[in-house]
Structure formats: C-alpha cells, structure tokens
Design an enzyme around this catalytic site. Structure first.
Site, PDB file in Angstrom:
ATOM      1  N   HIS A  80       0.832  -1.218   0.000  1.00 50.85           N
ATOM      2  CA  HIS A  80       0.000   0.000   0.000  1.00 50.85           C
ATOM      3  C   HIS A  80       0.864   1.266   0.000  1.00 50.85           C
ATOM      4  O   HIS A  80       0.487   2.279   0.599  1.00 50.85           O
ATOM      5  CB  HIS A  80      -0.950   0.028   1.203  1.00 50.85           C
ATOM      6  N   ASN A 153     -10.367  -2.955   2.308  1.00 51.89           N
ATOM      7  CA  ASN A 153     -10.007  -2.936   0.882  1.00 51.89           C
ATOM      8  C   ASN A 153     -11.258  -2.668   0.045  1.00 51.89           C
ATOM      9  O   ASN A 153     -12.367  -2.647   0.566  1.00 51.89           O
ATOM     10  CB  ASN A 153      -9.402  -4.276   0.461  1.00 51.89           C
ATOM     11  N   HIS A 344      -4.304   1.024  11.852  1.00 46.89           N
ATOM     12  CA  HIS A 344      -4.107  -0.227  12.589  1.00 46.89           C
ATOM     13  C   HIS A 344      -5.475  -0.847  12.882  1.00 46.89           C
ATOM     14  O   HIS A 344      -6.303  -0.206  13.537  1.00 46.89           O
ATOM     15  CB  HIS A 344      -3.387   0.079  13.906  1.00 46.89           C
TER      16      HIS A 344
HETATM   17 FE1  HDE Z   1      -2.598  -4.821   5.532  1.00 45.80          FE
HETATM   18  N1  HDE Z   1      -0.787  -4.018   5.987  1.00 45.80           N
HETATM   19  N2  HDE Z   1      -1.916  -6.640   6.105  1.00 45.80           N
HETATM   20  N3  HDE Z   1      -4.321  -5.705   4.915  1.00 45.80           N
HETATM   21  N4  HDE Z   1      -3.267  -3.069   4.898  1.00 45.80           N
HETATM   22  C1  HDE Z   1      -0.449  -2.729   5.823  1.00 45.80           C
HETATM   23  O1  HDE Z   1       0.658  -1.414   7.422  1.00 45.80           O
HETATM   24  C2  HDE Z   1      -0.797  -6.855   6.814  1.00 45.80           C
HETATM   25  C3  HDE Z   1      -4.661  -7.016   5.037  1.00 45.80           C
HETATM   26  C4  HDE Z   1      -4.516  -2.780   4.447  1.00 45.80           C
HETATM   27  O2  HDE Z   1      -3.287   3.449   3.893  1.00 45.80           O
HETATM   28  C5  HDE Z   1       0.877  -2.396   6.444  1.00 45.80           C
HETATM   29  O3  HDE Z   1       0.953   0.785   7.739  1.00 45.80           O
HETATM   30  C6  HDE Z   1      -0.706  -8.243   7.199  1.00 45.80           C
HETATM   31  C7  HDE Z   1      -6.057  -7.214   4.822  1.00 45.80           C
HETATM   32  C8  HDE Z   1      -4.585  -1.398   4.041  1.00 45.80           C
HETATM   33  O4  HDE Z   1      -1.710   3.320   5.406  1.00 45.80           O
HETATM   34  C9  HDE Z   1       1.289  -3.708   7.104  1.00 45.80           C
HETATM   35  C10 HDE Z   1      -1.806  -8.839   6.658  1.00 45.80           C
HETATM   36  C11 HDE Z   1      -6.561  -5.961   4.560  1.00 45.80           C
HETATM   37  C12 HDE Z   1      -3.315  -0.875   4.286  1.00 45.80           C
HETATM   38  C13 HDE Z   1       0.161  -4.628   6.721  1.00 45.80           C
HETATM   39  C14 HDE Z   1      -2.560  -7.834   5.978  1.00 45.80           C
HETATM   40  C15 HDE Z   1      -5.462  -5.041   4.619  1.00 45.80           C
HETATM   41  C16 HDE Z   1      -2.520  -1.943   4.822  1.00 45.80           C
HETATM   42  C17 HDE Z   1       1.866  -1.763   5.509  1.00 45.80           C
HETATM   43  C18 HDE Z   1      -2.191 -10.312   6.716  1.00 45.80           C
HETATM   44  C19 HDE Z   1      -7.987  -5.586   4.214  1.00 45.80           C
HETATM   45  C20 HDE Z   1      -2.840   0.538   3.995  1.00 45.80           C
HETATM   46  C21 HDE Z   1       1.948  -0.311   5.912  1.00 45.80           C
HETATM   47  C22 HDE Z   1      -2.276 -10.819   8.046  1.00 45.80           C
HETATM   48  C23 HDE Z   1      -8.938  -5.890   5.282  1.00 45.80           C
HETATM   49  C24 HDE Z   1      -3.114   1.463   5.144  1.00 45.80           C
HETATM   50  C25 HDE Z   1       1.144  -0.206   7.095  1.00 45.80           C
HETATM   51  C26 HDE Z   1      -2.672   2.860   4.782  1.00 45.80           C
HETATM   52  C27 HDE Z   1      -1.200  -1.794   5.221  1.00 45.80           C
HETATM   53  C28 HDE Z   1       0.133  -5.891   7.125  1.00 45.80           C
HETATM   54  C29 HDE Z   1      -3.761  -8.121   5.281  1.00 45.80           C
HETATM   55  C30 HDE Z   1      -5.644  -3.648   4.355  1.00 45.80           C
HETATM   56  C31 HDE Z   1       2.658  -4.248   6.720  1.00 45.80           C
HETATM   57  C32 HDE Z   1       0.417  -8.876   7.994  1.00 45.80           C
HETATM   58  C33 HDE Z   1      -6.829  -8.536   4.907  1.00 45.80           C
HETATM   59  C34 HDE Z   1      -5.781  -0.671   3.462  1.00 45.80           C
HETATM   60  O5  HDE Z   1       1.348  -3.606   8.498  1.00 45.80           O
END
Ligand code: HDE
Length: 712
Positions: A80, A153, A344
């Site tokens: 992202h 999402n 978060h």
């Molecule tokens: Fe994320 N995801 N994600 N994700 N995610 C990040 O956090 C992660 C997942 C989503 O505009 C990171 O600050 C793991 C699902 C959005 O700043 C990180 C897993 C969904 C955004 C991270 C998932 C999301 C992130 C990277 C699996 C939809 C952008 C930068 C367990 C429900 C937020 C950050 C923004 C961002 C980890 C799966 C949505 C690395 C480990 C499912 C919208 O922490």
C-alpha cells in the site's frame, strides 16, 4: 488540559481540524529562519574562503539545510505504498445501541471527523494509480472515545486464510527479486506460481480479474472491512458484523486497454481525480453499511464466518445502511498527513471487537510493528494526523521524537506518589474490555475443515456477473497468464479455473492454447511437512443461492453525472449556441467539463466570442475523460484535418464511452471511426443534451467490444 468528552463534537465544530490547525504554518509574512529560529540573511550563497574559494565546514546554515534534505525520505509502506488521502466527516443515520455501545455509532448529533487513505497494494510509492490491483480503503475515525480505524479494501475477501502466508503473498506479487521487474503488476511468473498453488486465493483472484481491480475513480469504489468483527452492546452481548462502504457516485470501472494507456498519460489519474473533485466542491460520499449476524447463528452458514476468503452474500444477510461519510477537505501537506498517517485494525473503541479470524489476528501484530520502522519509533501516535482527540494520558515514556512533556515522577501503575493517576476507567466510564469468549481447545497448528471450500464462492461470483463482466474476467486471465513465461504455471491456473467454472476455464484455455485438466486432490500448496493429507482436500459447498446480483458492478450505476469528466472537443469557428449551452448545462448538472482544442489559448466562436481552452490536443488524452461531445460549426473543418482530434474520438469510442455531437458533426465522426454506426448505443448525434446525459449515467457501452471497429 483534558478535553471535555462531548464539547468539541457539538455546534458543528470539527475537533480534528482544530487540533491539526495548531500544527500548520504557511510562512506567509514570516522571515526565513534556521531550525533554531535564527533569522537567515543569505540563503543563496554558502560561506566560502573568498569569492572563488572552497566552502567552509563552519557554514552551519548550509549544513543544516543539506542535512535535513538528506533525511527527507522515510521507508515507504511495504504494501500500500502508493496512496491518496482526504479529510472528511462521518454522520450517523440511526443509533445502533441494540448492537454496539460505540458512542460514535449511537448519537446521531455527532459528526465524527475522519481521515481516509486509498491505496494500491503492490506498486512502489511513485507507481501508476491504475494497475490491476486491489485498492486499500482505510478510514480513521477520530471519535470522542479515541481513534477507531477501519482498515479495509475495495474487495470483500482476501487471498489467504492465515496471516503467516502474507509475506509469501507479498513477495510473490512484488517485482521479482533478481531484476525488480515488473512494477505494480501481478502479471508475472512469481505471482501466478504462488496463486496456482494456493486454491484459497481463487475467490479474491476472481475479484482481481474483474473490473473492481481497475476502478474508474477512488470515489467510485466500494469498501469492505473483509473480516467478521464483533459489535458489543451495553449489556455485553455480541453480534457478528461485516462492514461495507457504498459510494453514492456508483461503482464504475475502466477498460483494461484504457487503464494501460492512462498509466502513461497520467500516472496520477486517481490522485488527481480525488483532489480535483474535492477541490471543486464535488465531495464524494459513501454510506456505511453493516451485515449483522447474531452470535447464535455463527454456524448457520455453509461457510465459516472466520474465513476471510468468504463473504456473506447480501442476498443472504442484507446490508443495513447506518451512516454517511463525506470527504470534504484535501490534506494541507501530503507527507505530514497522507504519508505519515498510521492505520491499525487494532485501534478500537468500546463496542467493537475482534473475532478469531486468523488473518485478522496476525494483522494485529503487524501494523504497530511496521510503523515503528516506517515512522522511526514508538511515538508515531504523537504525529498530528495520528493524534486522538482525547488527550493521551498513560505511563508510556521516552523513545525517539517524544513530543509530550510528562510532568511528575509517577510513571508506573499502581502508584501512590501521583495519587494513583492516571486511573483505570471502569466500563461505565468508557473503559475498554475485551469480549469474553469461552475457548476450550488444544493448542494446534491446523486449519479448520470449515475453511476448505475454496470454489463455491468464486463460482457464485462468476455466475453473478453480466455478460460484459464475464468477458472482462476471461480477458484479464488471458492477459495475466499470457505474461507468465513458465507454461506449467499457466496450465495449473487453467486447471484451477476448471474448479471454478467450466466455461471460464475453456475460454481462457482456448486463448492460451491450453486444455483445462482436472487437478489432483489435495491441490493446496499449504501442506505442512508432517501434514496428514486427508486434512487438505478441497470441496465445494452448496450455497443456498445461485446468483447474487449485489456482486455485479452492472447493478451499481450512478443516477447522475456529478463530477464525471466530459471533454468538449472543438476549435475556432464553433457555433456559439451548441458550444456554450451544452457546456453550461453539463456544468450545472455537476459534471467537470473541459474544453479541448488543437492548441492552447482561447477558442473563438462563430460570433467572435472567446472562451478559454482548458487543455490542448498536445497534452490531453481521451482516456482521462468519461465522455466526449463535439459541437457543430466551422470548427469541424479544423478538427477533421487534425489526426489527434480524430484519434481522440476514435479512442473514446474504442473504450466504449458515450459520444455526443451536433447533427453536422456526423461527417467528422465518420472520418474518425469509418465503421461507426450512428444508431449504436451510446452515440447521440442529434445535439440532444438529455440523450447524452443518459448515456453518461450508463457509463460504458461494453457491447462495442464484441465486434470492435477501431483497430488498436
Ligand atoms: Fe494490511 N498491511 N496486512 N491488509 N493493509 C499494511 O501497514 C498486513 C490485510 C490494508 O493506507 C501495512 O501501515 C498483514 C487485509 C490497508 O496506510 C502492514 C496482513 C486488509 C493498508 C500490513 C494484511 C489489509 C494496509 C503496511 C495479513 C484488508 C494501507 C503499511 C495478516 C482488510 C493502510 C502499514 C494505509 C497496510 C500488514 C492483510 C488492508 C505491513 C500482515 C486482509 C488498506 O502492516
């Protein structure tokens, strides 16, 4: 000072805007200073040993400026990275006390400030806005009980069922490690290698191959919390809940060929669109919807509510609309706000809680961890955009870039020296308590069998698509797999499609020169070294519905043309009325109209009036518009002789866009598109505004793709 709980949310005040205001500056009327506040006399010449001499190390002004510059970049988000943000407000339609005690979901008089960040997932920070990709839809609610983040999402399901596979998924989709190719694209070997071994991904893959993955605008996509969460009411009762954002602007997509061209013509297409819409007062709106399932019904469905690769079809549990979010202010500073905002899924308020979805559970660890390296330490909550409205009063201390100056010497709990402060809050005082759930189980590394139906929902999705949407999905698979170099990977994918839908597998197979074959069981790549194979067989559960119209974008068209982009293609000599009347009436309906002509400057109408040209054919491209109108007049002679003008209309036609014109522009249209049929849907040549507007509401006339008349 402690903020009174309700005061800042009343009288139309926006407490977040007021809080941010204290940190903003525009330098107007101010002297130039160093970071220490010293007024600078000369910012243009460094201190040198003589006019032509070497620069002196002593030049602290130069050193400060360059040192700060050297450290301007922070690590981009691992996923992202490319995003766009906006401020807004959330208003509740009806109190939800029956289900949740969250204050912002109970008092309809409260306007909760929000900050939203939309993003692509795979591309780097500077990558195009329009790859085929999932879009992030993250909302931070600054409630009077603290920040609540709904980090979702634009698709309601995810690729994997367990957080431990996330690094693998992301490694697979990111550019390949040996040559860092391709950028912001899933169409390559490593992604499809992983996917072809990961049947649980098929549902999200179907969405990814659909037009949802190439939204027309960030304003025109739905948002989903994906996981099942819990609402907890005042009595402590839990209901399962899924969150939905429904855009008032409709749910619209681009053509794939168009998206690829936009990537070259305007890589900032979505960012610009959102910015300009808000700037011009076309505030995008989404309604918040919830699907609520009583605790007792947890096992009522032929899928597991804890499985993030499944949705609950709206036809089975309707979405209840409970409020509206309006984005009404662009950020003042991209870095300070959009880049530094830290979301978060574990930022909760009382009344909302988690379930045991194993993907959600893993996310709860990841987000704080990643902010610590991205934003440089544990104090990122003090960055203005991340600050909660209630003051933070706890015993957390020190760390990089600490802003708060904590007085007193009691920084532990319990204490008597500080009078026991800060106190723990009782539930009646808003203290958060986790939902008490009875768990009696073995500690075990295994997935529940209820997670092993990987294909019934992808099948439902495909069957619920319109004929045009199905064709787009077939083409998307053929494109993506066509870019895969390793043929056995293509074959595995075509075989996988056979599990979803036979027609789909055959059509995609045909395009790739492959014949789909039955996959052996078990087909999952997620088998542990000592795994007992019988635990890993996939199956297809019978769903109680055969068709879910709520999944199709074709059923989500807008009912107006607000903030749609319309090009009026013209030149000198245009008929006055045709030009001015159309432009005014389209603008009055809220459309964003641009006058496009062969050159910059002014267009001179037949009567000699002059009107500014917004963009010339030297820089404009049809792909960034929703529709094109060609008014009549002498201008048509100029346009007919201009290949860029001819291409502009032909390309718009190719991408199935509405084309309108005056009667006398018909010859020009025929020259641009020799095989154009004037009675074709979406082509109105009678100078009738109503016809043109109806066509724009319709968005696209995809049936033109079946027998294309515009080459390449
Ligand atoms: Fe994320 N995801 N994600 N994700 N995610 C990040 O956090 C992660 C997942 C989503 O505009 C990171 O600050 C793991 C699902 C959005 O700043 C990180 C897993 C969904 C955004 C991270 C998932 C999301 C992130 C990277 C699996 C939809 C952008 C930068 C367990 C429900 C937020 C950050 C923004 C961002 C980890 C799966 C949505 C690395 C480990 C499912 C919208 O922490």
């Amino acid at each position: 000072m402690k903020i009174n709980e309700s005061e800042p949310f009343e009288n139309g005040a926006n407490p977040k805007q007021e809080q941010l205001g204290k940190f903003t500056t525009d330098n107007q009327g101010e002297f130039l200073t160093t970071d220490q506040g010293l007024k600078i006399n000369d910012d243009q010449n460094s201190l040198k040993a003589g006019e032509r001499g070497a620069t002196l190390l002593e030049d602290f002004i130069l050193r400060e400026k360059i040192t700060h510059f050297d450290h301007e970049r922070i690590p981009e988000r691992i996923v992202h990275a490319r995003g766009s943000g906006a401020h807004g407000v959330f208003e509740l339609y009806k109190p939800m006390g029956k289900y949740t005690k969250a204050k912002f979901l109970n008092d309809t008089s409260i306007k909760t400030p929000v900050f939203v960040r939309f993003s692509t997932v795979a591309g780097f920070r500077g990558s195009t806005d329009v790859p085929r990709d999932v879009r992030g839809f993250a909302v931070k609610f600054y409630t009077q009980e603290g920040n609540y983040d709904l980090v979702g999402n634009n698709m309601p399901v995810f690729f994997i069922q367990d957080a431990t596979k996330f690094p693998d998924l992301v490694h697979a989709v990111k550019p390949e490690p040996h040559n860092e190719i391709p950028q912001a694209a899933s169409a390559h070997d490593t992604f499809w290698d992983f996917i072809s071994l990961m049947p649980e991904a098929m549902h999200n893959i179907m969405w990814l191959m659909s037009d949802r993955a190439i939204p027309r605008s960030l304003r025109m996509m739905e948002g989903f919390g994906i996981h099942t969460f819990r609402f907890i009411n005042e009595a402590g009762k839990s209901h399962f809940v899924k969150f939905h954002w429904k855009p008032k602007q409709g749910v619209l997509g681009l053509a794939w060929d168009e998206a690829q061209r936009i990537a070259g013509k305007d890589t900032d297409f979505h960012r610009r669109d959102l910015w300009e819409a808000i700037d011009e007062g076309h505030y995008p709106e989404w309604e918040l919807g919830v699907q609520i399932v009583p605790q007792e019904d947890e096992h009522k469905y032929p899928f597991d509510l804890l499985d993030p690769t499944k949705l609950i079809p709206e036809e089975m549990v309707p979405v209840e609309i409970i409020g509206k979010m309006t984005l009404n202010r662009n950020p003042d500073n991209f870095f300070a706000e959009t880049e530094q905002v830290a979301f978060h899924p574990g930022h909760l308020v009382p009344g909302i809680d988690f379930t045991n979805d194993p993907l959600l559970q893993g996310r709860l660890f990841s987000y704080t961890d990643t902010q610590i390296s991205r934003l440089g330490g544990p104090n990122f909550h003090e960055i203005p955009i991340n600050k909660s409205i209630p003051e933070v009063t706890n015993n957390q201390r020190d760390g990089m870039h600490r802003m708060q100056i904590n007085k007193g010497k009691a920084h532990y709990n319990p204490n008597s020296i500080g009078g026991g402060c800060p106190f723990q809050a009782m539930m009646s005082e808003g203290g958060f308590t986790s939902f008490e759930e009875r768990i009696d189980s073995n500690k075990i590394r295994r997935r529940s069998k209820s997670f092993f139906d990987h294909f019934s929902q992808p099948e439902l999705f495909y069957k619920s698509m319109s004929a045009d949407e199905k064709r787009h999905i077939q083409d998307a698979f053929a494109f993506e797999l066509g870019k895969v170099k390793i043929v056995p990977i293509r074959q595995r994918m075509v075989n996988m499609l056979l599990e979803v839908d036979e027609e789909l597998a055959k059509i995609v197979g045909e395009k790739l020169g492959l014949v789909p074959a039955k996959l052996p069981q078990p087909i999952t790549g997620s088998i542990p070294a000592d795994g007992d194979l019988k635990h890993y067989h996939s199956f297809k559960e019978k769903l109680p519905i055969k068709d879910a119209p709520s999944l199709s974008m074709a059923n989500k068209l807008p009912t107006d043309i607000k903030a749609r982009r319309i090009a009026i293609l013209t030149a000198d000599g245009v008929n006055d009325e045709a030009f001015t009347k159309f432009k005014k009436e389209l603008c009055d309906m809220g459309a964003m109209v641009a006058v496009i002509a062969p050159r910059h400057g002014f267009v001179t109408t037949k009567s000699g009036d002059q009107y500014p040209i917004d963009e010339s054919l030297l820089t404009a491209a049809s792909v960034v518009f929703d529709a094109v109108y060609v008014p009549g007049g002498e201008s048509l002679k100029i346009l007919s002789a201009n290949t860029d003008a001819l291409h502009f209309v032909a390309e718009a036609f190719k991408h199935c866009k509405p084309i309108g014109s005056d009667k006398d522009a018909v010859d020009f249209l025929k020259k641009a598109i020799p095989e154009i049929k004037l009675q074709t849907k979406g082509v109105s040549t009678k100078g009738n505004l109503q016809d043109f507007v109806k066509d724009i509401e319709q968005h696209r006339f995809w049936e033109r793709e079946v027998n294309p008349v515009v080459p390449a």
